[in-house]
Design a protein around this motif. Structure first.
Motif, PDB file in Angstrom:
ATOM      1  N   THR A 209      -3.064  15.812 -15.640  1.00  0.00           N
ATOM      2  CA  THR A 209      -4.510  15.623 -15.594  1.00  0.00           C
ATOM      3  C   THR A 209      -4.909  14.834 -16.841  1.00  0.00           C
ATOM      4  O   THR A 209      -4.232  14.894 -17.874  1.00  0.00           O
ATOM      5  N   VAL A 210      -6.003  14.090 -16.744  1.00  0.00           N
ATOM      6  CA  VAL A 210      -6.503  13.281 -17.853  1.00  0.00           C
ATOM      7  C   VAL A 210      -7.981  13.599 -18.043  1.00  0.00           C
ATOM      8  O   VAL A 210      -8.737  13.687 -17.075  1.00  0.00           O
ATOM      9  N   ARG A 211      -8.370  13.763 -19.293  1.00  0.00           N
ATOM     10  CA  ARG A 211      -9.783  13.953 -19.637  1.00  0.00           C
ATOM     11  C   ARG A 211     -10.039  13.130 -20.896  1.00  0.00           C
ATOM     12  O   ARG A 211      -9.518  13.446 -21.975  1.00  0.00           O
ATOM     13  N   ASN A 212     -10.817  12.068 -20.748  1.00  0.00           N
ATOM     14  CA  ASN A 212     -11.151  11.198 -21.878  1.00  0.00           C
ATOM     15  C   ASN A 212     -12.595  11.440 -22.284  1.00  0.00           C
ATOM     16  O   ASN A 212     -13.494  11.410 -21.439  1.00  0.00           O
ATOM     17  N   THR A 213     -12.805  11.674 -23.572  1.00  0.00           N
ATOM     18  CA  THR A 213     -14.135  11.935 -24.109  1.00  0.00           C
ATOM     19  C   THR A 213     -14.515  10.822 -25.066  1.00  0.00           C
ATOM     20  O   THR A 213     -13.785  10.526 -26.009  1.00  0.00           O
ATOM     21  N   CYS A 214     -15.666  10.217 -24.807  1.00  0.00           N
ATOM     22  CA  CYS A 214     -16.215   9.175 -25.680  1.00  0.00           C
ATOM     23  C   CYS A 214     -16.885   9.840 -26.876  1.00  0.00           C
ATOM     24  O   CYS A 214     -17.574  10.851 -26.729  1.00  0.00           O
ATOM     25  N   LEU A 215     -16.684   9.273 -28.058  1.00  0.00           N
ATOM     26  CA  LEU A 215     -17.342   9.749 -29.273  1.00  0.00           C
ATOM     27  C   LEU A 215     -18.320   8.691 -29.765  1.00  0.00           C
ATOM     28  O   LEU A 215     -18.006   7.490 -29.740  1.00  0.00           O
ATOM     29  N   ASP A 216     -19.481   9.133 -30.245  1.00  0.00           N
ATOM     30  CA  ASP A 216     -20.443   8.185 -30.809  1.00  0.00           C
ATOM     31  C   ASP A 216     -20.057   7.852 -32.255  1.00  0.00           C
ATOM     32  O   ASP A 216     -19.026   8.322 -32.763  1.00  0.00           O
ATOM     33  N   ALA A 217     -20.873   7.070 -32.915  1.00  0.00           N
ATOM     34  CA  ALA A 217     -20.571   6.599 -34.272  1.00  0.00           C
ATOM     35  C   ALA A 217     -20.431   7.731 -35.291  1.00  0.00           C
ATOM     36  O   ALA A 217     -19.770   7.561 -36.315  1.00  0.00           O
ATOM     37  N   SER A 218     -21.014   8.894 -34.998  1.00  0.00           N
ATOM     38  CA  SER A 218     -20.889  10.022 -35.923  1.00  0.00           C
ATOM     39  C   SER A 218     -19.758  10.967 -35.519  1.00  0.00           C
ATOM     40  O   SER A 218     -19.573  12.014 -36.136  1.00  0.00           O
ATOM     41  N   GLY A 219     -18.989  10.592 -34.478  1.00  0.00           N
ATOM     42  CA  GLY A 219     -17.862  11.407 -34.046  1.00  0.00           C
ATOM     43  C   GLY A 219     -18.235  12.503 -33.067  1.00  0.00           C
ATOM     44  O   GLY A 219     -17.416  13.367 -32.761  1.00  0.00           O
ATOM     45  N   GLN A 220     -19.468  12.470 -32.540  1.00  0.00           N
ATOM     46  CA  GLN A 220     -19.917  13.482 -31.587  1.00  0.00           C
ATOM     47  C   GLN A 220     -19.630  13.032 -30.152  1.00  0.00           C
ATOM     48  O   GLN A 220     -19.793  11.860 -29.816  1.00  0.00           O
ATOM     49  N   PRO A 221     -19.215  13.955 -29.266  1.00  0.00           N
ATOM     50  CA  PRO A 221     -18.937  13.589 -27.875  1.00  0.00           C
ATOM     51  C   PRO A 221     -20.206  13.177 -27.131  1.00  0.00           C
ATOM     52  O   PRO A 221     -21.262  13.784 -27.336  1.00  0.00           O
ATOM     53  N   THR A 222     -20.085  12.145 -26.290  1.00  0.00           N
ATOM     54  CA  THR A 222     -21.247  11.674 -25.534  1.00  0.00           C
ATOM     55  C   THR A 222     -21.013  11.645 -24.030  1.00  0.00           C
ATOM     56  O   THR A 222     -21.952  11.841 -23.275  1.00  0.00           O
ATOM     57  N   GLU A 223     -19.815  11.353 -23.573  1.00  0.00           N
ATOM     58  CA  GLU A 223     -19.539  11.322 -22.143  1.00  0.00           C
ATOM     59  C   GLU A 223     -18.059  11.564 -21.895  1.00  0.00           C
ATOM     60  O   GLU A 223     -17.237  11.421 -22.788  1.00  0.00           O
ATOM     61  N   VAL A 224     -17.735  11.935 -20.661  1.00  0.00           N
ATOM     62  CA  VAL A 224     -16.376  12.296 -20.285  1.00  0.00           C
ATOM     63  C   VAL A 224     -16.029  11.629 -18.964  1.00  0.00           C
ATOM     64  O   VAL A 224     -16.882  11.474 -18.097  1.00  0.00           O
ATOM     65  N   ILE A 225     -14.770  11.242 -18.827  1.00  0.00           N
ATOM     66  CA  ILE A 225     -14.257  10.799 -17.538  1.00  0.00           C
ATOM     67  C   ILE A 225     -12.905  11.477 -17.334  1.00  0.00           C
ATOM     68  O   ILE A 225     -12.149  11.675 -18.289  1.00  0.00           O
ATOM     69  N   THR A 226     -12.632  11.873 -16.104  1.00  0.00           N
ATOM     70  CA  THR A 226     -11.393  12.584 -15.799  1.00  0.00           C
ATOM     71  C   THR A 226     -10.572  11.806 -14.783  1.00  0.00           C
ATOM     72  O   THR A 226     -11.071  10.889 -14.123  1.00  0.00           O
ATOM     73  N   GLY A 227      -9.324  12.192 -14.655  1.00  0.00           N
ATOM     74  CA  GLY A 227      -8.452  11.553 -13.681  1.00  0.00           C
ATOM     75  C   GLY A 227      -7.066  12.142 -13.736  1.00  0.00           C
ATOM     76  O   GLY A 227      -6.875  13.286 -14.180  1.00  0.00           O
ATOM     77  N   THR A 228      -6.097  11.337 -13.300  1.00  0.00           N
ATOM     78  CA  THR A 228      -4.700  11.760 -13.303  1.00  0.00           C
ATOM     79  C   THR A 228      -3.816  10.643 -13.836  1.00  0.00           C
ATOM     80  O   THR A 228      -4.175   9.463 -13.785  1.00  0.00           O
ATOM     81  N   ALA A 229      -2.666  11.035 -14.332  1.00  0.00           N
ATOM     82  CA  ALA A 229      -1.648  10.092 -14.798  1.00  0.00           C
ATOM     83  C   ALA A 229      -0.343  10.467 -14.115  1.00  0.00           C
ATOM     84  O   ALA A 229       0.141  11.588 -14.262  1.00  0.00           O
ATOM     85  N   THR A 230       0.210   9.530 -13.364  1.00  0.00           N
ATOM     86  CA  THR A 230       1.466   9.762 -12.669  1.00  0.00           C
ATOM     87  C   THR A 230       2.600   9.183 -13.495  1.00  0.00           C
ATOM     88  O   THR A 230       2.568   8.002 -13.868  1.00  0.00           O
ATOM     89  N   ASP A 231       3.590  10.013 -13.796  1.00  0.00           N
ATOM     90  CA  ASP A 231       4.742   9.591 -14.588  1.00  0.00           C
ATOM     91  C   ASP A 231       5.680   8.771 -13.693  1.00  0.00           C
ATOM     92  O   ASP A 231       6.228   9.275 -12.723  1.00  0.00           O
ATOM     93  N   GLU A 232       5.843   7.497 -14.031  1.00  0.00           N
ATOM     94  CA  GLU A 232       6.713   6.608 -13.265  1.00  0.00           C
ATOM     95  C   GLU A 232       8.062   6.416 -13.946  1.00  0.00           C
ATOM     96  O   GLU A 232       8.853   5.590 -13.522  1.00  0.00           O
TER      97      GLU A 232
END
Length: 182
Positions: A82-105
């Protein structure tokens, strides 16, 4: 706390997916005449956990994210994280998230599919240190590249090693940018 996933991020990620598949979109940061090598001894189970983005090459889908945190988890399906990427603003605070998957090839090559993005993108782990504390990630077309670390602060020796890996794989180190960390 639940962070929003913004439609603008989806649009930009769609552009990334197209760019990763070979369309001409955004600059390449690596000399494509140099052979790129992923990590043959990559172990996806050891990659699971939280990674802080220490440095990256500028890209469209992170234009509004001065920093990021990536979290990988076991999905219950062999070879898929599973993948969960969190965007951080200029002060290092979380602002948005996107999720997904990573398949090992195999051989450190993952295929990442994020929510709302129509195609998967190549995500190659070029190097990870023996303790799985620092990783270098890129793509064959050179339009993306990251240095990740388990802690927000990276020791100078591992940062130097990560930069050497990028250089070895043909990346232009002068375009690498430090990221905001929490």
């Amino acid at each position: 706390m639940r962070l929003p996933v913004k439609p603008a991020l989806f649009s930009a990620l769609s552009l990334l997916a197209v760019a990763s598949c070979g369309a001409v979109l955004g600059p390449s940061y690596r000399d494509e005449n140099v052979t790129i090598a992923s990590s043959a001894n990559f172990d996806a189970s050891r990659y699971v956990g939280r990674w802080y983005e220490v440095a990256r090459y500028p890209n469209l889908f992170q234009a509004e994210c001065p920093g990021a945190i990536a979290e990988y988890g076991a999905s219950g399906t062999p070879g898929v994280l599973t993948v969960r990427n969190t965007c951080l603003d200029a002060s290092g605070q979380p602002t948005e998230v996107i999720t997904g998957t990573a398949t090992d090839e195999g051989l450190g090559r993952l295929s990442v599919r994020l929510q709302g993005v129509p195609v998967a993108a190549p995500y190659w782990v070029l190097w990870v240190d023996e303790g799985y504390r620092t990783a270098v990630v890129g793509a064959p077309n050179g339009r993306v590249g990251w240095i990740l670390n388990r802690d927000p602060e990276i020791p100078a020796d591992r940062l130097a090693a990560a930069r050497e890996v990028l250089d070895f794989n043909g990346y232009d180190l002068s375009r690498l940018q430090r990221s905001v960390t929490p």
